[in-house]
Design a protein around this motif. Structure first.
Motif, PDB file in Angstrom:
ATOM      1  N   ALA A 513      66.454 -64.623 -45.294  1.00 33.42           N
ATOM      2  CA  ALA A 513      67.592 -64.310 -46.159  1.00 33.42           C
ATOM      3  C   ALA A 513      68.270 -63.054 -45.616  1.00 33.42           C
ATOM      4  CB  ALA A 513      67.112 -64.080 -47.585  1.00 33.42           C
ATOM      5  N   CYS A 514      69.486 -62.787 -46.032  1.00 32.00           N
ATOM      6  CA  CYS A 514      70.172 -61.586 -45.569  1.00 32.00           C
ATOM      7  C   CYS A 514      69.527 -60.346 -46.185  1.00 32.00           C
ATOM      8  CB  CYS A 514      71.650 -61.650 -45.919  1.00 32.00           C
ATOM      9  SG  CYS A 514      71.988 -61.600 -47.692  1.00 32.00           S
ATOM     10  N   PHE A 515      69.820 -59.175 -45.614  1.00 31.64           N
ATOM     11  CA  PHE A 515      69.218 -57.931 -46.085  1.00 31.64           C
ATOM     12  C   PHE A 515      69.532 -57.664 -47.554  1.00 31.64           C
ATOM     13  CE2 PHE A 515      68.446 -55.168 -42.043  1.00 31.64           C
ATOM     14  CZ  PHE A 515      67.523 -56.113 -41.618  1.00 31.64           C
ATOM     15  N   VAL A 516      70.749 -58.019 -47.973  1.00 33.11           N
ATOM     16  CA  VAL A 516      71.138 -57.764 -49.359  1.00 33.11           C
ATOM     17  C   VAL A 516      70.237 -58.538 -50.315  1.00 33.11           C
ATOM     18  CG1 VAL A 516      73.039 -57.799 -51.009  1.00 33.11           C
ATOM     19  CG2 VAL A 516      73.507 -57.439 -48.593  1.00 33.11           C
ATOM     20  N   THR A 517      69.986 -59.799 -49.987  1.00 30.85           N
ATOM     21  CA  THR A 517      69.134 -60.632 -50.838  1.00 30.85           C
ATOM     22  C   THR A 517      67.696 -60.133 -50.824  1.00 30.85           C
ATOM     23  OG1 THR A 517      70.550 -62.555 -50.398  1.00 30.85           O
ATOM     24  CG2 THR A 517      68.355 -62.985 -51.271  1.00 30.85           C
ATOM     25  N   ILE A 518      67.190 -59.789 -49.639  1.00 31.52           N
ATOM     26  CA  ILE A 518      65.816 -59.290 -49.535  1.00 31.52           C
ATOM     27  C   ILE A 518      65.662 -57.990 -50.317  1.00 31.52           C
ATOM     28  CG2 ILE A 518      64.081 -58.397 -47.941  1.00 31.52           C
ATOM     29  CD1 ILE A 518      65.230 -60.309 -45.821  1.00 31.52           C
ATOM     30  N   TRP A 519      66.639 -57.128 -50.195  1.00 34.05           N
ATOM     31  CA  TRP A 519      66.625 -55.850 -50.933  1.00 34.05           C
ATOM     32  C   TRP A 519      66.544 -56.119 -52.435  1.00 34.05           C
ATOM     33  CZ3 TRP A 519      68.459 -50.758 -48.891  1.00 34.05           C
ATOM     34  CH2 TRP A 519      68.554 -49.785 -49.874  1.00 34.05           C
ATOM     35  N   THR A 520      67.372 -57.067 -52.901  1.00 36.00           N
ATOM     36  CA  THR A 520      67.408 -57.385 -54.332  1.00 36.00           C
ATOM     37  C   THR A 520      66.082 -57.986 -54.786  1.00 36.00           C
ATOM     38  OG1 THR A 520      69.771 -57.839 -54.111  1.00 36.00           O
ATOM     39  CG2 THR A 520      68.700 -58.602 -56.122  1.00 36.00           C
ATOM     40  N   ILE A 521      65.510 -58.871 -53.976  1.00 37.09           N
ATOM     41  CA  ILE A 521      64.222 -59.474 -54.321  1.00 37.09           C
ATOM     42  C   ILE A 521      63.154 -58.395 -54.428  1.00 37.09           C
ATOM     43  CG2 ILE A 521      62.400 -61.038 -53.533  1.00 37.09           C
ATOM     44  CD1 ILE A 521      64.592 -62.707 -52.184  1.00 37.09           C
ATOM     45  N   GLY A 522      63.188 -57.434 -53.490  1.00 36.76           N
ATOM     46  CA  GLY A 522      62.231 -56.339 -53.530  1.00 36.76           C
ATOM     47  C   GLY A 522      62.350 -55.517 -54.798  1.00 36.76           C
ATOM     48  N   ARG A 523      63.578 -55.261 -55.237  1.00 34.53           N
ATOM     49  CA  ARG A 523      63.793 -54.498 -56.467  1.00 34.53           C
ATOM     50  C   ARG A 523      63.339 -55.282 -57.694  1.00 34.53           C
ATOM     51  NH1 ARG A 523      69.755 -52.553 -57.083  1.00 34.53           N
ATOM     52  NH2 ARG A 523      68.817 -51.717 -58.974  1.00 34.53           N
ATOM     53  N   GLU A 524      63.518 -56.595 -57.669  1.00 33.22           N
ATOM     54  CA  GLU A 524      63.190 -57.406 -58.841  1.00 33.22           C
ATOM     55  C   GLU A 524      61.703 -57.747 -58.927  1.00 33.22           C
ATOM     56  OE1 GLU A 524      65.436 -58.859 -61.381  1.00 33.22           O
ATOM     57  OE2 GLU A 524      66.451 -57.065 -60.655  1.00 33.22           O
ATOM     58  N   LEU A 525      61.092 -58.084 -57.789  1.00 28.16           N
ATOM     59  CA  LEU A 525      59.720 -58.584 -57.794  1.00 28.16           C
ATOM     60  C   LEU A 525      58.713 -57.642 -57.143  1.00 28.16           C
ATOM     61  CD1 LEU A 525      60.277 -62.349 -56.857  1.00 28.16           C
ATOM     62  CD2 LEU A 525      60.245 -61.299 -59.128  1.00 28.16           C
ATOM     63  N   GLY A 526      59.205 -56.592 -56.464  1.00 30.77           N
ATOM     64  CA  GLY A 526      58.302 -55.700 -55.745  1.00 30.77           C
ATOM     65  C   GLY A 526      58.289 -56.016 -54.256  1.00 30.77           C
ATOM     66  N   LEU A 527      57.973 -55.001 -53.462  1.00 30.45           N
ATOM     67  CA  LEU A 527      58.017 -55.152 -52.009  1.00 30.45           C
ATOM     68  C   LEU A 527      56.986 -56.159 -51.495  1.00 30.45           C
ATOM     69  CD1 LEU A 527      58.499 -51.422 -50.902  1.00 30.45           C
ATOM     70  CD2 LEU A 527      60.224 -53.236 -51.052  1.00 30.45           C
ATOM     71  N   LYS A 528      55.807 -56.190 -52.093  1.00 26.46           N
ATOM     72  CA  LYS A 528      54.764 -57.113 -51.641  1.00 26.46           C
ATOM     73  C   LYS A 528      55.197 -58.563 -51.813  1.00 26.46           C
ATOM     74  CE  LYS A 528      49.871 -58.260 -52.287  1.00 26.46           C
ATOM     75  NZ  LYS A 528      48.624 -57.925 -53.048  1.00 26.46           N
TER      76      LYS A 528
END
Length: 555
Positions: A513-528
């Motif tokens: 996924a693009c960085f924006v989506t990955i960043w958002t997923i990390g904020r929502e679900l956690g980095l792990k």
């Protein structure tokens, strides 16, 4: 020893919580009671759900998640909000009054706090049922309000708010009486989207129209606006920055600059978000969304999802970031699966525009349809490969909402659209801006070209030009980064056969996924969890790419 409950304190700040099953009309009533304000969306600590809060002159109104029979977490979240609230509005459809009321009452009866029962869908109820409710209200002082939730006027809203604040906690005899009130059920006729093969096909065609029509219109609109932005904004700004430090120019008007990329992000994403938001709002208001959700729930459960997950998946075709935010309304056991499918198979507006541009530049625009089809099949394989356990976690069939089909109202449609637009502007766009800064630094220090080396073994294995590594690296920052494949006036595209072009575009779309989506997923679900989604998607994409390579070149 159990602690004694504190009595209700009427002097405290009033917090009025709306509680109801999904599709009960709760959110529509919230919009009327708060003057059509969308409120502030707030994540519920320790859960995947969010609530919507609107401050009023006499307190605040809270729209809780719609309760689902097959999702214990949504019930848990509502119970947490019940503890914080001072008053409640139980929203119950008059057409299924007995069942819905008796599912909601246990949530509030032990709180010893005031509540009223807003009986929605008054226009669908039988007159005898309305008369019976009025009788109980007058004789036993039960707090009923019967309304057509779609046509509540401001004067009625003011009266409802006054009625809520006047209530005292009900007595035990009144509560017992509530559980024994039976009204005649009114069941809507099943005209379309029945749970059979024909119904599935109908629902899929309708979903395609919901997505395809807004995307095509938005793509044409953005194609007209972008040259104007280049001519009147980007180019003049670039010229005015001549002689300034190169790092400043890179940050502002470079390939990933705050002004250049930021404006492009708005030009290409915003129209798609608005038009798909409008389309889904109309479908939601009309009751068609619930029919589609219920229809496609059984086949979706076979891949670890449920019908409700369709909404964010469709939104992903406009903007993956907004879609990830919308998964807050998914069930706890399906949210990660849904996000993973969005990251893999929901082509955002940038990705759609880039792939159409590349296929058109190579004179093979017809490849777009098989490309979309392959993304869909790859997404199904991806969820089955990594999230098969979700099929058992989901349990049996979901609760059927029995929604009525009705003409959408302009006010209700605008309210739902305002929520999507607010989410994009206040949550998605700030992330785009941060990624612009990050990507600009990567580009300025040539880090992208070093990342491209990582793709060389895979490109060599699949007999693709090594020059394509840069395009794959750029596509990880944002999906239209694959347009780098068209560099040098199409020199790279000229080297590719039709099969190589198709394979290369598929890889650029799915490796990450693009960085924006990955960043958002990390904020929502956690980095792990985000890292796990990224790694699984990379593995699935490589497997699919190798299989596609064998299929295209050896069969």
């Amino acid at each position: 020893m159990l602690k004694e409950k504190k009595p209700f304190n009427s002097a405290s700040v009033e917090r009025v919580l709306l509680i109801g099953l999904e599709s009960s009309g709760k959110t529509t009533l919230f919009s009327h009671l708060t003057g059509n304000h969308v409120g502030d969306e707030i994540n519920v600590k320790g859960s995947t759900y969010s609530i919507r809060v609107q401050k009023m002159a006499d307190g605040e109104f809270v729209d809780s998640p719609g309760i689902r029979i097959d999702d214990s977490l949504s019930n848990h979240v509502v119970k947490k909000e019940i503890e914080r609230a001072s008053r409640f509005i139980l929203v119950v459809r008059g057409t299924q009054f007995y069942d819905e009321l008796n599912q909601l009452l246990p949530l509030v009866t032990d709180q010893r706090k005031p509540f009223v029962i807003l009986v929605s869908h008054a226009d669908k109820m039988q007159e005898s049922s309305k008369r019976l409710l009025r009788k109980f209200m007058l004789q036993h002082h039960l707090p009923f309000i019967v309304v057509d939730s779609r046509k509540v006027k401001e004067e009625q809203c003011a009266n409802i708010r006054s009625f809520i604040y006047e209530q005292e906690p009900l007595t035990r005899s009144q509560l017992d009486l509530l559980t024994r009130i039976h009204l005649d059920d009114v069941i809507p006729k099943e005209r379309i989207f029945s749970q059979n093969l024909f119904g599935y096909i109908q629902a899929l065609i309708f979903i395609l129209a919901i997505f395809l029509v807004p995307v095509v219109i938005a793509y044409q609109l953005s194609g007209i606006i972008q040259p104007l932005a280049d001519q009147f904004v980007i180019h003049p700004l670039s010229e005015s920055l001549n002689g300034q430090p190169s790092i400043l120019k890179e940050l502002l008007v470079g390939n990933y600059g705050l002004l250049s990329l930021g404006i492009y992000s708005f030009i290409w994403a915003f129209p798609v978000v608005v038009l798909i938001g409008f389309s889904t709002a109309v479908v939601d208001e009309s009751g068609l969304k619930d029919r589609i959700v219920d229809c496609l729930d059984p086949p979706l459960r076979k891949i670890g999802l449920n019908g409700q997950d369709l909404v964010p998946i469709l939104t992903g075709f406009g903007c993956n970031v907004v879609a990830v935010f919308q998964t807050r309304n998914c069930s706890y056991c399906t949210r990660t699966t849904c996000i993973s499918l969005i990251a893999f198979g929901s082509s955002c507006s940038y990705q759609i525009g880039a792939t159409l541009s590349l296929f058109s530049a190579a004179h093979h625009v017809w490849l777009f349809l098989p490309y979309i089809g392959l993304l869909f099949l790859g997404g199904i394989l991806h969820t089955r490969l990594w999230y098969a356990h979700g099929t058992t976690a989901l349990g049996g069939p979901t609760f059927i909402r029995r929604s009525f089909l009705q003409a959408p109202t302009l006010k209700g449609t605008i309210f739902r659209l305002k929520g999507v637009v607010k989410q994009f502007l206040l949550q998605a766009m700030p992330i785009f801006i941060l990624i612009c800064i990050f990507a600009s630094f990567l580009n300025f220090f040539n880090v992208i070209h070093f990342i491209a080396y990582l793709f060389y073994p895979l490109l060599a294995l699949l007999h693709l030009p090594l020059d394509a590594g840069v395009g794959l690296a750029f596509s990880m920052i944002r999906k239209d980064g694959m347009l780098v494949f068209n560099q040098g006036n199409g020199a790279l595209l000229a080297q590719l056969s039709v099969s190589q072009l198709f394979l290369l575009v598929f890889m650029a779309s799915t490796l990450s996924a693009c960085f924006v989506t990955i960043w958002t997923i990390g904020r929502e679900l956690g980095l792990k969890t985000a890292a796990g989604i990224v790694i699984r998607q990379l593995v699935t994409s490589i497997i699919c790419s190798i299989f596609l390579f064998v299929l295209l070149f050896f069969l």
